[in-house]
Design a protein around this motif. Structure first.
Motif, mmCIF file in Angstrom:
data_model
loop_
_atom_site.group_PDB
_atom_site.id
_atom_site.type_symbol
_atom_site.label_atom_id
_atom_site.label_comp_id
_atom_site.label_asym_id
_atom_site.label_seq_id
_atom_site.Cartn_x
_atom_site.Cartn_y
_atom_site.Cartn_z
ATOM 1 N N ALA A 41 69.727 58.423 44.380
ATOM 2 C CA ALA A 41 69.329 57.186 45.061
ATOM 3 C C ALA A 41 68.091 57.387 45.933
ATOM 4 O O ALA A 41 67.149 56.590 45.893
ATOM 5 C CB ALA A 41 70.489 56.661 45.903
ATOM 6 N N CYS A 42 68.057 58.468 46.738
ATOM 7 C CA CYS A 42 66.954 58.599 47.696
ATOM 8 C C CYS A 42 66.083 59.821 47.448
ATOM 9 O O CYS A 42 65.035 59.986 48.050
ATOM 10 C CB CYS A 42 67.504 58.626 49.127
ATOM 11 S SG CYS A 42 68.395 60.147 49.501
ATOM 12 N N CYS B 68 69.745 63.795 45.347
ATOM 13 C CA CYS B 68 70.418 62.499 45.306
ATOM 14 C C CYS B 68 69.628 61.549 44.405
ATOM 15 O O CYS B 68 68.411 61.412 44.542
ATOM 16 C CB CYS B 68 70.518 61.933 46.714
ATOM 17 S SG CYS B 68 71.020 60.199 46.753
ATOM 18 N N CYS C 121 72.325 59.126 52.683
ATOM 19 C CA CYS C 121 71.919 57.737 52.453
ATOM 20 C C CYS C 121 73.090 56.868 52.027
ATOM 21 O O CYS C 121 73.007 55.657 52.031
ATOM 22 C CB CYS C 121 70.803 57.657 51.409
ATOM 23 S SG CYS C 121 71.368 57.843 49.697
ATOM 24 N N CYS D 253 75.538 62.198 49.752
ATOM 25 C CA CYS D 253 74.237 62.122 50.430
ATOM 26 C C CYS D 253 74.311 61.281 51.710
ATOM 27 O O CYS D 253 75.106 60.348 51.803
ATOM 28 C CB CYS D 253 73.210 61.536 49.469
ATOM 29 S SG CYS D 253 71.578 61.430 50.179
HETATM 30 ZN ZN LIG Z 1 70.566 59.851 48.940
#
Ligand SMILES: [Zn+2]
Length: 464
Positions: free
Chosen positions: A72-73, A70, A106, A104
């Motif tokens: 983002a995270c 991912c 998140c 994801c």
């Molecule tokens: Zn993520």
């Protein structure tokens, strides 16, 4: 027994090494015939196919793993399911894993089932590799679809190629070439130079040599034959560029021509010289494609052919024993002067000479026996032909001498060789092939690109 085992060592960027056994070849410890020496074609095919599958699966797996993370995270996205995709290549059809990932954790509260991504499907945008498509197109631009498929089958572990799939891929490549031409045509820049600079550029203005060729149509088509226009664009300091089109089906015939000109450094407004055989449609095509000044030149070769016809009949008359009744000398001199007059741009004088030859031939018809009369009638016909040819092409007749001495082209004989290279070598009647206009147009696009060496360049263009 002797054995050879080929092991493939794949090393990832992290330094991990994975070894795969690809293939083992066996031979008697001591060979007894020449046929047992060295690699066999079938073995090579197995080897290449194994290597391709191994490499491709490894690359695709690494791609999927990379895109699972991912952005983002940095966590791995959950796996939704494992699917497979097939990719056709020059070295066999390979089935690869194409896992689908969920969105994801998140990113919640996006509904978990709502979004899935399949990175591999984003990578494999087509069912076959561009290289397979290009090589099949190249081969079928050189030989028949059926033979191209056979050559593939014989030499490579390539994905099964039949006549139809080769044809489909050739058409696909032709469409890509046409699209690239349309793009190039749209990028043509306009002349902004001062007039004197333009005059300097005049010395090496692009020369378009055009000629037509007839192709046999498939049964059921409205006409027995249809025309393909073939040509070459030449300019000092640029590699020659070929083009061909079947007008009725070319999506944008002007774009094809403009792209060929642009390749030679032509800019909107630059003058173009057009050499053709007297068909007014050809310079007209260039005029409408460029929208700028066009200097038409009547092809010297076609003009000379017609002079030659007059000379031939005259020679026949002169050789008669006893000679025809009617003074021969003046007519003979007039015929001998024709070439010289036309070479130096004296078209009016050439027409006058033709008039004198014709009236002499008419005297011969009246004064002589029927055997001679037929020959004299032929001479009248040939002279009339040449005269109307000259009159119809007045605007395109030039003083060939100085142009020739300046080393500039005066004949489409080079365009004719283009016709031979493009059309006759692949589509002529001896090959018993019949074409749809669209099919012919597409094969011609690929063939012109192959002969120019542009096909490889297209692949690079598409990749970037
Ligand atoms: Zn993520």
């Amino acid at each position: 027994m002797m054995q050879w085992t080929v092991r493939l060592e794949a090393r990832t960027s992290a330094g991990e090494v994975k070894t795969t056994e690809l293939v083992t070849f066996s031979r008697p410890a001591v060979v007894s015939t020449l046929a047992e020496v060295g690699l066999m074609l079938d073995e090579t095919k197995t080897l290449l196919a194994g290597l391709q599958a191994s490499m491709l699966c490894g690359q695709v797996a690494a791609y999927a793993a990379y895109h699972r993370v991912c952005a983002a995270c940095g966590m791995l996205r959950p796996l939704k399911d494992r699917r497979t995709r097939r990719l056709q290549t020059l070295f066999g059809t390979v089935e690869v894993e194409a896992p689908r990932f969920k969105v994801c954790r998140c990113r919640q509260p996006v509904p978990m089932e709502a979004v899935t991504v399949s990175p591999v499907c984003t990578l494999l945008t087509a069912r076959c590799t561009p290289e397979l498509e290009r090589v099949q197109a190249e081969l079928s631009a050189r030989t028949s679809f059926r033979d191209a498929a056979r050559i593939f089958d014989t030499l490579l572990p390539a994905s099964p190629a039949n006549q139809e799939s080769v044809r489909t891929r050739t058409h696909a490549v032709a469409l890509q070439l046409e699209a690239a031409d349309r793009q190039a045509a749209a990028k043509v820049t306009a002349v902004r130079d001062a007039p004197d600079k333009a005059a300097a550029a005049d010395a090496s203005r692009p020369v378009v040599m055009l000629d037509g060729a007839y192709i046999r149509a498939i049964p059921g088509h409205q006409v027995r034959n249809f025309e393909a226009i073939c040509g070459k664009v030449e300019r000092d300091g640029h590699p020659t560029r070929r083009f061909a089109l079947v007008r009725s089906v070319a999506e944008q015939p002007h774009a094809l021509l403009r792209a060929a000109l642009q390749d030679q450094g032509w800019r909107e407004g630059d003058a173009v010289t057009v050499i053709s055989d007297g068909d007014p449609a050809l310079p007209a095509l260039v005029r409408s494609a460029t929208g700028g000044p066009v200097e038409p030149i009547l092809d010297r070769f076609h003009l000379c052919m017609r002079v030659h016809h007059v000379e031939q009949v005259m020679r026949g008359l002169c050789a008669l024993e006893p000679p025809p009744l009617a003074p021969l000398n003046h007519a003979q001199i007039d015929v001998e002067r024709l070439r010289h007059l036309l070479w130096n741009g004296h078209h009016e004088k050439a027409c006058e000479a033709l008039g004198r030859i014709t009236s002499w031939a008419k005297d011969v018809i009246v004064l002589n026996a029927p055997g001679i009369e037929a020959k004299a009638r032929r001479l009248v016909a040939r002279c009339t032909e040449l005269r109307s040819y000259i009159e119809n092409n007045k605007g395109a007749l030039i003083d060939y001498g100085p142009r020739y001495r300046a080393g500039k082209p005066i004949s489409t004989s080079r365009a004719e060789s283009t016709v031979n290279q493009l059309v006759n070598a692949r589509m002529n009647k001896r090959r018993q092939m019949r074409w749809s206009p669209r099919g012919a147009h597409h094969v011609l696009q690929v063939r012109a690109a192959v002969l120019d060496g542009r096909l490889g360049h297209l692949a690079i263009q598409l990749a970037t």
